[in-house]
Write a protein that holds these residues in place. Structure first.
Motif, PDB file in Angstrom:
ATOM      1  N   ARG A 118       0.812  -1.218   0.000  1.00 18.41           N
ATOM      2  CA  ARG A 118       0.000   0.000   0.000  1.00 18.41           C
ATOM      3  C   ARG A 118       0.849   1.273   0.000  1.00 18.41           C
ATOM      4  NH1 ARG A 118      -4.629  -1.623  -2.149  1.00 18.41           N
ATOM      5  NH2 ARG A 118      -5.565  -3.350  -0.983  1.00 18.41           N
ATOM      6  N   VAL A 119       1.992   1.249   0.645  1.00 15.01           N
ATOM      7  CA  VAL A 119       2.862   2.422   0.630  1.00 15.01           C
ATOM      8  C   VAL A 119       3.365   2.681  -0.784  1.00 15.01           C
ATOM      9  CG1 VAL A 119       5.110   3.311   1.373  1.00 15.01           C
ATOM     10  CG2 VAL A 119       3.550   2.327   3.051  1.00 15.01           C
ATOM     11  N   THR A 120       3.678   1.634  -1.501  1.00 14.61           N
ATOM     12  CA  THR A 120       4.076   1.786  -2.900  1.00 14.61           C
ATOM     13  C   THR A 120       2.929   2.361  -3.722  1.00 14.61           C
ATOM     14  OG1 THR A 120       5.605  -0.082  -2.731  1.00 14.61           O
ATOM     15  CG2 THR A 120       4.920   0.576  -4.946  1.00 14.61           C
ATOM     16  N   GLU A 121       1.725   1.848  -3.482  1.00 13.06           N
ATOM     17  CA  GLU A 121       0.545   2.302  -4.221  1.00 13.06           C
ATOM     18  C   GLU A 121       0.260   3.773  -3.976  1.00 13.06           C
ATOM     19  OE1 GLU A 121      -4.294   1.364  -4.309  1.00 13.06           O
ATOM     20  OE2 GLU A 121      -2.916  -0.016  -3.289  1.00 13.06           O
ATOM     21  N   PHE A 122       0.455   4.244  -2.730  1.00 13.75           N
ATOM     22  CA  PHE A 122       0.119   5.620  -2.381  1.00 13.75           C
ATOM     23  C   PHE A 122       1.350   6.519  -2.264  1.00 13.75           C
ATOM     24  CE2 PHE A 122      -3.631   3.244  -1.082  1.00 13.75           C
ATOM     25  CZ  PHE A 122      -4.636   4.035  -1.619  1.00 13.75           C
ATOM     26  N   LYS A 123       2.449   6.091  -2.885  1.00 10.42           N
ATOM     27  CA  LYS A 123       3.647   6.928  -3.062  1.00 10.42           C
ATOM     28  C   LYS A 123       4.232   7.418  -1.741  1.00 10.42           C
ATOM     29  CE  LYS A 123       1.909   8.578  -7.542  1.00 10.42           C
ATOM     30  NZ  LYS A 123       0.664   7.779  -7.502  1.00 10.42           N
ATOM     31  N   GLY A 124       4.265   6.524  -0.760  1.00 11.56           N
ATOM     32  CA  GLY A 124       4.885   6.853   0.514  1.00 11.56           C
ATOM     33  C   GLY A 124       6.300   6.316   0.605  1.00 11.56           C
ATOM     34  N   LYS A 125       6.898   6.493   1.781  1.00 15.94           N
ATOM     35  CA  LYS A 125       8.250   6.004   2.005  1.00 15.94           C
ATOM     36  C   LYS A 125       8.355   5.455   3.421  1.00 15.94           C
ATOM     37  CE  LYS A 125      13.120   7.380   1.810  1.00 15.94           C
ATOM     38  NZ  LYS A 125      14.066   8.477   1.484  1.00 15.94           N
ATOM     39  N   ALA A 129      -1.529  14.228   2.779  1.00 18.53           N
ATOM     40  CA  ALA A 129      -2.337  13.729   3.892  1.00 18.53           C
ATOM     41  C   ALA A 129      -3.401  12.762   3.394  1.00 18.53           C
ATOM     42  CB  ALA A 129      -2.989  14.897   4.630  1.00 18.53           C
ATOM     43  N   PHE A 130      -3.990  13.075   2.237  1.00 16.14           N
ATOM     44  CA  PHE A 130      -5.015  12.195   1.672  1.00 16.14           C
ATOM     45  C   PHE A 130      -4.425  10.822   1.353  1.00 16.14           C
ATOM     46  CE2 PHE A 130      -7.036  10.411  -2.135  1.00 16.14           C
ATOM     47  CZ  PHE A 130      -8.325  10.224  -1.658  1.00 16.14           C
ATOM     48  N   ASP A 131      -3.227  10.790   0.756  1.00 16.44           N
ATOM     49  CA  ASP A 131      -2.590   9.511   0.450  1.00 16.44           C
ATOM     50  C   ASP A 131      -2.264   8.734   1.722  1.00 16.44           C
ATOM     51  OD1 ASP A 131      -2.696   9.869  -2.276  1.00 16.44           O
ATOM     52  OD2 ASP A 131      -0.643  10.628  -2.457  1.00 16.44           O
ATOM     53  N   ALA A 132      -1.836   9.449   2.761  1.00 12.14           N
ATOM     54  CA  ALA A 132      -1.496   8.785   4.017  1.00 12.14           C
ATOM     55  C   ALA A 132      -2.718   8.117   4.640  1.00 12.14           C
ATOM     56  CB  ALA A 132      -0.892   9.800   4.987  1.00 12.14           C
ATOM     57  N   VAL A 133      -3.837   8.861   4.703  1.00  7.20           N
ATOM     58  CA  VAL A 133      -5.054   8.298   5.289  1.00  7.20           C
ATOM     59  C   VAL A 133      -5.590   7.164   4.420  1.00  7.20           C
ATOM     60  CG1 VAL A 133      -7.415   8.784   6.013  1.00  7.20           C
ATOM     61  CG2 VAL A 133      -5.624  10.481   6.416  1.00  7.20           C
TER      62      VAL A 133
END
Length: 352
Positions: free
Chosen positions: A45-52, A68-72
């Motif tokens: 999911r982190v890959t999907e929502f461009k997190g690290k 913030a939207f991607d994090a939630v």
């Protein structure tokens, strides 16, 4: 430090498995399976929502996002991924400046996200006011306000909300308060002044004051002085600072009621008793075709304003809009029916 520091504004997500250490002692294979499922869902999911992912520590992880939207959204999907079979995961989110390198990550947002994760319950996502402000206009994410709470090693109280999308657990404000030890706000509702010489109209003002007291007690995180204590100040011009000290209340709600024909105007003010300063003042207008309906509508508007101003969790039925049938069964319990009926007749408003 092991490498150069990187500073950025980010949404920080803490995720952690509840009871992992105890599970390891009881069933190591099950604990390892839970940990691997968490990591697998996190990476996906982190890959999907461009997190690290900045740090993985046994049963938990620290992750950052540019949005913030991607994090939630990532947190929602992770919780749903771990629903069946259930992995008891808690998630906390905040937003702010973050400093990190290959070995460490720190910043106020990291601390607050960590505290929110600790306050959450398995299957839930708690977010700070900063995250809430960023996502409030997005209809895909639903939230429930849980009030402001003082968190460990955080100077200012933090507004906390829970993400309430389908499938997510939502802690109660009482659960949060029990963990933080937040002291409730204490308030007194002074009897609303009647600004008309029309005989009998004070019954409407008194009834409105009572209704506001009753509705405020349904809010979580507030203690309201009794009607007896409040009505001792009827028709008395007492300094609210003295009232605050005498009754140990931090806020006073006062107001007045005026009438012109079949219309009424109610003015209400919320005052902080420490310095006697007005936090807000609002005016509410209603027709008096149905005295109880008008009274209830104004009461709910005032209570909603108070709750929002003091960041109190609303009662479950706060969104209810009353209809005339709402009053058929419990008028005698809510107010003194005979007095109000007499007042209504004197005001020329017809039979109840």
């Amino acid at each position: 430090m092991g490498s150069e520091n990187i500073r950025q504004l980010a949404a920080v997500m803490f995720s952690d498995i509840v009871g992992y250490t105890a599970t390891m002692q009881e069933d190591e294979a099950r604990a390892n399976k839970q940990r691997e499922r968490h990591r697998s869902a996190l990476i996906k999911r982190v890959t999907e929502f461009k997190g690290k992912i900045l740090n993985v520590y046994g049963d938990g992880a620290i992750t950052i996002f540019n949005s913030a939207f991607d994090a939630v959204s990532c947190g929602i999907h992770i919780q749903k991924d771990l629903k069946n079979p259930s992995v008891p995961l808690r998630i906390g989110l905040d937003m702010g400046d973050v400093v990190y390198n290959n070995e460490e990550v720190f910043g106020d947002a990291v601390n607050i996200a960590s505290r929110l994760e600790e306050l959450s319950t398995p299957g839930s996502i708690l977010i700070s006011g900063k995250i809430k402000d960023e996502i409030k206009n997005n209809g895909k994410i639903k939230t429930v306000a849980l009030g402001s709470h003082q968190l460990k090693n955080v100077k200012q109280p933090v507004k906390i909300s829970a993400v309430s999308n389908n499938g997510l657990k939502v802690p109660s404000s009482e659960e949060i308060k029990a963990k933080t030890g937040r002291a409730p706000i204490r308030m007194m509702v002074l009897p609303f002044m009647t600004m008309t010489s029309e005989k009998g109209f004070e019954y409407f003002s008194d009834g409105l004051s009572e209704e506001i007291i009753n509705e405020l007690t349904k809010l979580s995180g507030i203690e309201v002085s009794s009607r007896t204590s409040a009505f001792a100040y009827k028709e008395r011009n007492e300094d609210v600072r003295r009232i605050g000290k005498k009754h140990s209340v931090s806020h006073v709600l006062e107001g007045s009621v005026r009438k012109s024909g079949d219309k009424i105007r109610v003015t209400a003010q919320l005052i902080e008793t420490g310095g006697g300063f007005h936090l807000w003042s609002e005016t509410y207008d209603q027709h008096l075709k149905d005295i109880f309906y008008s009274q209830d509508i104004i009461c709910r508007q005032i209570v909603k304003k108070v709750g929002k101003s003091l960041d109190l969790a609303s009662p479950e039925n706060s969104g209810h809009q009353p209809g005339r049938n709402d009053y058929d069964l419990d008028l005698k319990d809510k107010l003194n029916f005979n007095l109000l009926r007499s007042a209504k007749l004197k005001l020329g408003l017809g039979q109840l």
